[in-house]
Scaffold this active site. Sequence first.
Site, PDB file in Angstrom:
ATOM      1  N   ARG A 270       0.841  -1.201   0.000  1.00  0.00           N
ATOM      2  CA  ARG A 270       0.000   0.000   0.000  1.00  0.00           C
ATOM      3  C   ARG A 270       0.874   1.249   0.000  1.00  0.00           C
ATOM      4  O   ARG A 270       2.026   1.217   0.433  1.00  0.00           O
ATOM      5  CB  ARG A 270      -0.924   0.019   1.222  1.00  0.00           C
ATOM      6  CG  ARG A 270      -1.784  -1.231   1.372  1.00  0.00           C
ATOM      7  CD  ARG A 270      -2.589  -1.175   2.659  1.00  0.00           C
ATOM      8  NE  ARG A 270      -3.326  -2.415   2.902  1.00  0.00           N
ATOM      9  CZ  ARG A 270      -4.026  -2.656   4.003  1.00  0.00           C
ATOM     10  NH1 ARG A 270      -4.070  -1.734   4.976  1.00  0.00           N
ATOM     11  NH2 ARG A 270      -4.668  -3.800   4.148  1.00  0.00           N
ATOM     12  N   GLU A 281      22.243  -4.701   9.984  1.00  0.00           N
ATOM     13  CA  GLU A 281      21.580  -5.662   9.102  1.00  0.00           C
ATOM     14  C   GLU A 281      20.093  -5.789   9.425  1.00  0.00           C
ATOM     15  O   GLU A 281      19.435  -6.730   8.973  1.00  0.00           O
ATOM     16  CB  GLU A 281      22.256  -7.033   9.213  1.00  0.00           C
ATOM     17  CG  GLU A 281      22.102  -7.724  10.550  1.00  0.00           C
ATOM     18  CD  GLU A 281      23.184  -7.352  11.566  1.00  0.00           C
ATOM     19  OE1 GLU A 281      23.370  -8.119  12.520  1.00  0.00           O
ATOM     20  OE2 GLU A 281      23.839  -6.305  11.387  1.00  0.00           O
TER      21      GLU A 281
END
Length: 380
Positions: A270, A281
């Site tokens: 969306r 990370e």
Amino acid sequence: MATPRTHEAMIQARGLPRGNGGLQGDGAMTGILAQVSREALQGEGLDAVLQRIVDCLFRRLPVAIASIILLDDAGTHFVQEVWAGQLDLEQSVPLPWPVTLGAAGRCARNGQAQLIADIEHDPDYVPGHRAVRSEYLVPIRHRARMHGVLNIESEHAEFFTLEVRALFDAVADQIAGAIHLARVAGELAAANRKLEGLSMSDGLTGIANRRCFDLRLAADWQRLAQEGRMLALALVDADCFKPLNDTCGHLYGDECLRTLARLCGGFAERDEDLVARYGGEELVLLLPGRDLPAVHRTGEHLRQRVEAEAIAHPCSTVAPHVTISVGVCAMQPEPARAPELLIQTADRALYAAKAQGRNCVVAAVPRTPRDRRSRARTAE
């Protein structure tokens, strides 16, 4: 269509002095130039500035039509026109039109003002209205850049005296300055937007950075609290990433992070969804309007997608390829609670996922004050 008025009637209706086409003396010309200058400064945006100028010229002078015709960046076509007047234009050449056509095109091509004292004897004149008898066109140019043409049309052949032409020459210079300043402001705004975008993007992965995430989290928390909607978060961590960097090198590790960011981006379905690099990370998906089962499914689909990518990881204790651990949570935002609660809950779920052997998705719910009191009594 408006009925043409006589030259004398227009002069009287607009309160202009007689003589010199409705202009008499330097005072009248200076006043009109000052008015044009004021109008140029009051508009919001270039279109408004140009419309104010032609409106001013039509109000203050006995002209039938005043228009500004703008060129494209290449200077090969007219692409925009703003105008004011008492006559309805009967434009026979629709925009855009090339500068090879018409008297306006001739003005743009040779960069010289064009006086058409008798439109019936000018080979390039394109009729705009049958009541027009004369026309004056002035190049709108700032230094070496040609911006367009100022076009003034009159129902009277004798209107464009030397004094009147000098006035329009000066007006064209003011218009050129206004266009230049508006374009400089536009370029500056575009540069600022680009810098703002860069300040919100992670340089390695190209997705949003931590700053952007923090701002969006705070904004979404307040917005969804008002809307009564859920807010979900998935915190994603690459398993055994330090050994991967140590064994395969940082360039390989960087490429791995870019791939993970791309895969995460595929689950931002969306417009209001956000994927960001949270740190090191760790990546994060902020998903407004999702409940806990929905974000858990998203986390699981992402985990499977990363496995299917099969990024080689020769030193992982989990699998021969890169895997991820995901902590997910969802809650109804409340103004009385801090949005950091969402992060803390997802981080607790991520820690549990790693404790369970990595390469899995764990969901957590916010701890209540009763939970915290129970842990405190246990510790005692």
